[in-house]
Design an enzyme around this catalytic site. Structure first.
Site, PDB file in Angstrom:
ATOM      1  N   TYR A  80      28.973  82.179  71.505  1.00  0.00           N
ATOM      2  CA  TYR A  80      28.905  82.137  70.043  1.00  0.00           C
ATOM      3  C   TYR A  80      27.486  82.471  69.567  1.00  0.00           C
ATOM      4  O   TYR A  80      26.642  82.886  70.359  1.00  0.00           O
ATOM      5  CB  TYR A  80      29.426  80.801  69.539  1.00  0.00           C
ATOM      6  CG  TYR A  80      30.877  80.597  69.943  1.00  0.00           C
ATOM      7  CD1 TYR A  80      31.846  81.550  69.614  1.00  0.00           C
ATOM      8  CD2 TYR A  80      31.271  79.503  70.700  1.00  0.00           C
ATOM      9  CE1 TYR A  80      33.169  81.399  70.008  1.00  0.00           C
ATOM     10  CE2 TYR A  80      32.589  79.345  71.101  1.00  0.00           C
ATOM     11  CZ  TYR A  80      33.536  80.295  70.752  1.00  0.00           C
ATOM     12  OH  TYR A  80      34.839  80.156  71.155  1.00  0.00           O
ATOM     13  N   ARG A  97      24.192  72.164  73.202  1.00  0.00           N
ATOM     14  CA  ARG A  97      25.039  72.592  74.308  1.00  0.00           C
ATOM     15  C   ARG A  97      24.692  74.021  74.708  1.00  0.00           C
ATOM     16  O   ARG A  97      24.561  74.899  73.849  1.00  0.00           O
ATOM     17  CB  ARG A  97      26.518  72.513  73.916  1.00  0.00           C
ATOM     18  CG  ARG A  97      27.471  72.588  75.130  1.00  0.00           C
ATOM     19  CD  ARG A  97      28.917  72.482  74.712  1.00  0.00           C
ATOM     20  NE  ARG A  97      29.730  71.929  75.788  1.00  0.00           N
ATOM     21  CZ  ARG A  97      30.969  72.301  76.068  1.00  0.00           C
ATOM     22  NH1 ARG A  97      31.555  73.242  75.355  1.00  0.00           N
ATOM     23  NH2 ARG A  97      31.641  71.739  77.047  1.00  0.00           N
ATOM     24  N   GLY A 123      37.093  68.014  79.483  1.00  0.00           N
ATOM     25  CA  GLY A 123      37.849  68.717  78.466  1.00  0.00           C
ATOM     26  C   GLY A 123      39.339  68.493  78.585  1.00  0.00           C
ATOM     27  O   GLY A 123      39.887  67.541  78.032  1.00  0.00           O
TER      28      GLY A 123
END
Length: 388
Positions: free
Chosen positions: A188, A235, A321
């Protein structure tokens, strides 16, 4: 092992202080995109509050990626933190988590070039550090669409994007979050600035390892200035190829990043691990705060076998996760050695409460196994972790 030494070994079930916030254990819920922001203006719903409250036994919950501005959206039905109605809706989520005894950080995720104009309002367009499109496609309401050539951010755009993150961080605190995690991983926008194939700038925002880290540092610095470094995490995912990222030699970039973050002093670093365990250890040694690890597992995802990474000092906190998605009471199951629900991939993104809030917890009266069950005797499930 000497029993006196054995008694001092830190385990994943021990509490930890996160810059003044006491976490009940060292098992974190990793951020996972779920695409269920069906409330007004892409806000969370009552089901979102139930979903996170069910998982409040985590030492720390990190939410799904939340766009800090309308232009930061890259997928359908992902939530924001840039409007009053979104803040009000998130307040119900944080209230539910806190009522259940949990701690929750908001992950701010600007997707940058990962997205499509059809997902954005008011004629907005995907952006990036350079006009370099990602290879591949993204899911939209009209099916998969190829990534477009992003608009290259100019100097004013960059500083506005930095301020958007700071404003969203202030909104997060107004919404009752315990802190904010800046998403600098998984291809991202922040990661796009870090990577040499997506950032081909030759100004002071790109061109070498040090300059490519500048955007990440400025975003973290702005968030820390807005809400305090003790409420700020980051992160990263060095070398991860998600989002068409290519980092053939990530170590110098991330050494520079941690060096420049030292004066900022964020509370934690959340590493999505690459195959290079030596780089993991180096970054752990270089970072002065709490080190959260989303460990790499060949051909699968983190499971009970990775609990030993806290005991041997590789990590302070482990994030899970897919295993947390399907097991709302994961810390209890890990302590008991299972059993584990298997996640349904078909319900990961979008849909109703099926595969969201209907995964069962263990009955309260279920017989305990030995609380000291070792990871090698616990049963893992086979699934691919969903990450944001």
């Amino acid at each position: 092992m000497d029993k006196r030494l054995e008694a001092t070994v830190t385990t994943a079930f021990d509490p930890i202080d996160l810059a003044g916030i006491r976490l009940r254990n060292r098992i974190a819920m990793a951020p996972m995109t779920r695409s269920r922001a069906y409330g007004p203006g892409l806000s969370p719903t009552a089901s979102t509050a139930a979903y996170y409250a069910q998982r409040a036994s985590a030492g720390l919950i990190v939410t799904e990626g939340i766009q800090p501005s309308p232009g930061g959206q890259g997928y359908p039905d992902t939530p924001g933190l840039h409007s009053a109605e979104q803040v009000a809706a998130w307040r119900k989520v944080t209230g539910a988590v806190h009522a259940a005894g949990g701690r929750i950080f908001a992950q701010l995720m600007h997707t940058g070039r990962i997205g499509h104009p059809s997902l954005l309002p008011d004629g907005l367009y995907p952006v990036g550090p350079s006009a370099v499109p990602a290879q591949g496609s993204v899911y939209t309401a009209n099916g998969p669409k190829p990534f477009v050539v992003p608009h290259e951010l100019n100097e004013d755009d960059i500083w506005q994007t930095v301020e958007d993150h700071a404003a969203a961080a202030r909104n997060a605190m107004a919404a009752g979050f315990d802190g904010v995690e800046v998403h600098g991983a998984n291809g991202y926008l922040v990661h796009q600035f870090l990577a040499p194939n997506s950032n081909i700038r030759v100004d002071h925002w790109g061109g070498d390892d040090r300059r490519r880290t500048r955007f990440a540092v400025e975003v973290v610095r702005a968030v820390a200035a807005a809400i305090g470094p003790e409420r700020t995490g980051l992160r990263i995912s060095p070398g991860k190829a998600l989002g068409d990222i290519d980092e053939p030699d990530p170590a110098p970039t991330y050494r520079a990043l941690l060096r420049d973050l030292e004066p900022v002093g964020p509370a934690y670093l959340h590493l999505v691990e690459s195959p290079d365990r030596e780089l993991t250890r180096e970054l752990r040694d270089r970072f002065g705060g709490v080190f959260v690890l989303n460990p790499r597992v060949e051909g699968g995802h983190a499971g009970p076998e990775q609990l030993s990474l806290v005991e041997d000092g590789t990590a302070d906190v482990l994030s899970y996760g897919a295993l947390f998605l399907a097991n709302p009471d994961l810390p209890l199951r890990l302590r008991r050695g299972g059993p584990y629900n298997s996640p349904e991939r078909a319900t990961y993104y979008g849909g109703d409460d099926r595969g969201y809030t209907d995964y069962p917890a263990l009955p309260a009266d279920e017989p305990r196994t030995d609380a000291t069950t070792t990871p090698s005797t616990a049963t893992a499930i086979s699934a691919t972790e969903v990450t944001a």
